[in-house]
Motif scaffolding. Structure first.
Motif, PDB file in Angstrom:
ATOM      1  N   HIS A  67      -8.877   1.881  -0.578  1.00 35.42           N
ATOM      2  CA  HIS A  67      -9.317   0.512  -0.836  1.00 35.42           C
ATOM      3  C   HIS A  67      -8.765  -0.036  -2.156  1.00 35.42           C
ATOM      4  CE1 HIS A  67     -11.876   1.074   2.580  1.00 35.42           C
ATOM      5  NE2 HIS A  67     -12.579   2.001   1.968  1.00 35.42           N
ATOM      6  N   ASP A  68      -7.801   0.638  -2.745  1.00 37.69           N
ATOM      7  CA  ASP A  68      -7.178   0.150  -3.974  1.00 37.69           C
ATOM      8  C   ASP A  68      -5.675   0.112  -3.776  1.00 37.69           C
ATOM      9  OD1 ASP A  68      -6.342  -0.479  -6.516  1.00 37.69           O
ATOM     10  OD2 ASP A  68      -7.236   1.234  -7.494  1.00 37.69           O
ATOM     11  N   THR A  69      -5.029   1.252  -3.787  1.00 31.43           N
ATOM     12  CA  THR A  69      -3.585   1.296  -3.563  1.00 31.43           C
ATOM     13  C   THR A  69      -3.238   1.703  -2.142  1.00 31.43           C
ATOM     14  OG1 THR A  69      -3.630   3.515  -4.508  1.00 31.43           O
ATOM     15  CG2 THR A  69      -2.906   1.727  -5.951  1.00 31.43           C
ATOM     16  N   LEU A  70      -4.211   2.137  -1.369  1.00 25.44           N
ATOM     17  CA  LEU A  70      -4.017   2.431   0.051  1.00 25.44           C
ATOM     18  C   LEU A  70      -5.096   1.656   0.793  1.00 25.44           C
ATOM     19  CD1 LEU A  70      -2.418   4.103   2.136  1.00 25.44           C
ATOM     20  CD2 LEU A  70      -4.183   5.856   1.924  1.00 25.44           C
ATOM     21  N   ILE A  71      -4.666   0.644   1.532  1.00 21.11           N
ATOM     22  CA  ILE A  71      -5.631  -0.247   2.177  1.00 21.11           C
ATOM     23  C   ILE A  71      -5.373  -0.339   3.677  1.00 21.11           C
ATOM     24  CG2 ILE A  71      -6.018  -1.610   0.095  1.00 21.11           C
ATOM     25  CD1 ILE A  71      -4.142  -3.734   1.227  1.00 21.11           C
ATOM     26  N   GLY A  72      -6.412  -0.686   4.410  1.00 21.61           N
ATOM     27  CA  GLY A  72      -6.295  -0.890   5.844  1.00 21.61           C
ATOM     28  C   GLY A  72      -5.882  -2.324   6.141  1.00 21.61           C
ATOM     29  N   HIS A  73      -5.376  -2.541   7.354  1.00 19.85           N
ATOM     30  CA  HIS A  73      -4.990  -3.902   7.749  1.00 19.85           C
ATOM     31  C   HIS A  73      -6.163  -4.868   7.629  1.00 19.85           C
ATOM     32  CE1 HIS A  73      -1.572  -2.022  10.222  1.00 19.85           C
ATOM     33  NE2 HIS A  73      -1.042  -2.612   9.184  1.00 19.85           N
ATOM     34  N   TYR A  74      -7.382  -4.390   7.901  1.00 20.36           N
ATOM     35  CA  TYR A  74      -8.555  -5.262   7.838  1.00 20.36           C
ATOM     36  C   TYR A  74      -8.792  -5.805   6.431  1.00 20.36           C
ATOM     37  CZ  TYR A  74     -11.226  -1.474   5.687  1.00 20.36           C
ATOM     38  OH  TYR A  74     -11.671  -0.500   4.832  1.00 20.36           O
ATOM     39  N   GLU A  75      -8.268  -5.135   5.410  1.00 22.80           N
ATOM     40  CA  GLU A  75      -8.439  -5.607   4.039  1.00 22.80           C
ATOM     41  C   GLU A  75      -7.456  -6.723   3.698  1.00 22.80           C
ATOM     42  OE1 GLU A  75      -9.787  -2.201   1.269  1.00 22.80           O
ATOM     43  OE2 GLU A  75      -8.699  -1.222   2.919  1.00 22.80           O
ATOM     44  N   ILE A  76      -6.461  -6.911   4.551  1.00 26.86           N
ATOM     45  CA  ILE A  76      -5.511  -8.008   4.384  1.00 26.86           C
ATOM     46  C   ILE A  76      -5.888  -9.157   5.311  1.00 26.86           C
ATOM     47  CG2 ILE A  76      -3.090  -8.693   4.639  1.00 26.86           C
ATOM     48  CD1 ILE A  76      -2.374  -5.731   4.076  1.00 26.86           C
ATOM     49  N   ASP A  77      -6.303  -8.819   6.547  1.00 24.19           N
ATOM     50  CA  ASP A  77      -6.611  -9.824   7.568  1.00 24.19           C
ATOM     51  C   ASP A  77      -7.910  -9.428   8.262  1.00 24.19           C
ATOM     52  OD1 ASP A  77      -6.776 -11.551   9.706  1.00 24.19           O
ATOM     53  OD2 ASP A  77      -4.709 -11.252  10.363  1.00 24.19           O
ATOM     54  N   ARG A  78      -9.040  -9.897   7.744  1.00 22.29           N
ATOM     55  CA  ARG A  78     -10.351  -9.510   8.272  1.00 22.29           C
ATOM     56  C   ARG A  78     -10.663 -10.184   9.614  1.00 22.29           C
ATOM     57  NH1 ARG A  78     -13.199  -6.666   4.453  1.00 22.29           N
ATOM     58  NH2 ARG A  78     -12.459  -6.891   2.337  1.00 22.29           N
ATOM     59  N   VAL A  79      -9.902 -11.192  10.002  1.00 24.15           N
ATOM     60  CA  VAL A  79     -10.158 -11.894  11.258  1.00 24.15           C
ATOM     61  C   VAL A  79      -9.414 -11.233  12.407  1.00 24.15           C
ATOM     62  CG1 VAL A  79      -9.925 -14.091  12.473  1.00 24.15           C
ATOM     63  CG2 VAL A  79     -10.608 -14.066  10.063  1.00 24.15           C
ATOM     64  N   ASP A  80      -8.088 -11.198  12.333  1.00 22.14           N
ATOM     65  CA  ASP A  80      -7.292 -10.662  13.433  1.00 22.14           C
ATOM     66  C   ASP A  80      -7.209  -9.135  13.451  1.00 22.14           C
ATOM     67  OD1 ASP A  80      -6.700 -13.203  14.424  1.00 22.14           O
ATOM     68  OD2 ASP A  80      -4.991 -13.413  13.073  1.00 22.14           O
ATOM     69  N   LEU A 113       3.006  -1.193 -10.996  1.00 22.61           N
ATOM     70  CA  LEU A 113       2.767   0.117 -10.396  1.00 22.61           C
ATOM     71  C   LEU A 113       1.926   0.998 -11.320  1.00 22.61           C
ATOM     72  CD1 LEU A 113       6.298   0.704  -8.861  1.00 22.61           C
ATOM     73  CD2 LEU A 113       4.184   0.190  -7.610  1.00 22.61           C
ATOM     74  N   ALA A 114       2.229   0.984 -12.603  1.00 20.73           N
ATOM     75  CA  ALA A 114       1.485   1.797 -13.560  1.00 20.73           C
ATOM     76  C   ALA A 114       0.034   1.345 -13.686  1.00 20.73           C
ATOM     77  CB  ALA A 114       2.161   1.761 -14.927  1.00 20.73           C
ATOM     78  N   ASN A 115      -0.208   0.051 -13.486  1.00 24.99           N
ATOM     79  CA  ASN A 115      -1.546  -0.503 -13.633  1.00 24.99           C
ATOM     80  C   ASN A 115      -2.246  -0.728 -12.297  1.00 24.99           C
ATOM     81  OD1 ASN A 115      -2.055  -1.099 -16.641  1.00 24.99           O
ATOM     82  ND2 ASN A 115       0.076  -1.645 -16.272  1.00 24.99           N
ATOM     83  N   ARG A 116      -1.657  -0.166 -11.227  1.00 22.97           N
ATOM     84  CA  ARG A 116      -2.252  -0.198  -9.897  1.00 22.97           C
ATOM     85  C   ARG A 116      -2.650  -1.609  -9.476  1.00 22.97           C
ATOM     86  NH1 ARG A 116      -6.605   4.137 -10.650  1.00 22.97           N
ATOM     87  NH2 ARG A 116      -7.328   3.310  -8.682  1.00 22.97           N
ATOM     88  N   LEU A 117      -1.679  -2.507  -9.524  1.00 25.97           N
ATOM     89  CA  LEU A 117      -1.918  -3.895  -9.153  1.00 25.97           C
ATOM     90  C   LEU A 117      -1.671  -4.157  -7.673  1.00 25.97           C
ATOM     91  CD1 LEU A 117      -0.514  -5.763 -12.279  1.00 25.97           C
ATOM     92  CD2 LEU A 117      -2.862  -5.077 -11.756  1.00 25.97           C
ATOM     93  N   GLY A 118      -1.595  -3.109  -6.862  1.00 29.62           N
ATOM     94  CA  GLY A 118      -1.471  -3.268  -5.421  1.00 29.62           C
ATOM     95  C   GLY A 118      -0.037  -3.318  -4.956  1.00 29.62           C
ATOM     96  N   ILE A 119       0.238  -4.272  -4.067  1.00 25.93           N
ATOM     97  CA  ILE A 119       1.568  -4.417  -3.486  1.00 25.93           C
ATOM     98  C   ILE A 119       2.167  -5.753  -3.902  1.00 25.93           C
ATOM     99  CG2 ILE A 119       1.081  -2.916  -1.518  1.00 25.93           C
ATOM    100  CD1 ILE A 119       0.680  -5.477   0.139  1.00 25.93           C
TER     101      ILE A 119
END
Length: 114
Positions: free
Chosen positions: A7-20, A70-76
Motif C-alpha cells: 500500500h506504499d510502493t507496491l499497490i493494487g490496481h484498486y488503489e489507482i482505480d477504485r471504481v473499475d 525513489l529514495a523518499n518512496r514517493l511512489g511511481i
C-alpha cells in the motif's frame, strides 16, 4: 535500492482505480511473497523502471529528481520531467503518485516538494 511496502510502493490496481478495478488483485494475492522477493533482489527496481516505461513514462533512475523520489518512496512517476518558470527562475519538475517535486535548473540537486 527501494524498500517495498504494501500500500506504499507496491499497490493494487484498486488503489489507482477504485471504481473499475475495485476487486483487483483479488483476495488470494501473495503480498508477503511478492514484497519479500522484491526486497531481496534488484528485480523490484527493474520492475518499477519497466512498469513506468510501459505506462509511457520514461524513468531514468539516474536523474536527480528520480533518485530523490525513489529514495523518499514517493511512489511511481506520473509524468515525464517538465520545465517551468516561476518568479523569473527556471525549474524542472516531475509529478509522482505521492508528490510533485521540483528543482531550479541551475541546481537540480536542490530538490523541493510541492
Amino acid at each position: 535500492h527501494i524498500h517495498y511496502v504494501q500500500h506504499d510502493t507496491l499497490i493494487g490496481h484498486y488503489e489507482i482505480d477504485r471504481v473499475d478495478r475495485a476487486n483487483c488483485p483479488g483476495p488470494n494475492v501473495e503480498w508477503t511473497r511478492m514484497i519479500n522477493e522484491l526486497n531481496t533482489t534488484d528485480v523490484g527496481h527493474q520492475a518499477l523502471i519497466s512498469g513506468a516505461n510501459k505506462f509511457g513514462i520514461p524513468l531514468n533512475d539516474q536523474a536527480a529528481l528520480a533518485k530523490y523520489a525513489l529514495a523518499n518512496r514517493l511512489g511511481i512517476p506520473l509524468t515525464n520531467e517538465f520545465q517551468f518558470t516561476a518568479n523569473n527562475i527556471k525549474y524542472v519538475g516531475q509529478a509522482w503518485s505521492q508528490a510533485v517535486i521540483y528543482a531550479p535548473l541551475s541546481n537540480v540537486n536542490d530538490i523541493r516538494v510541492a
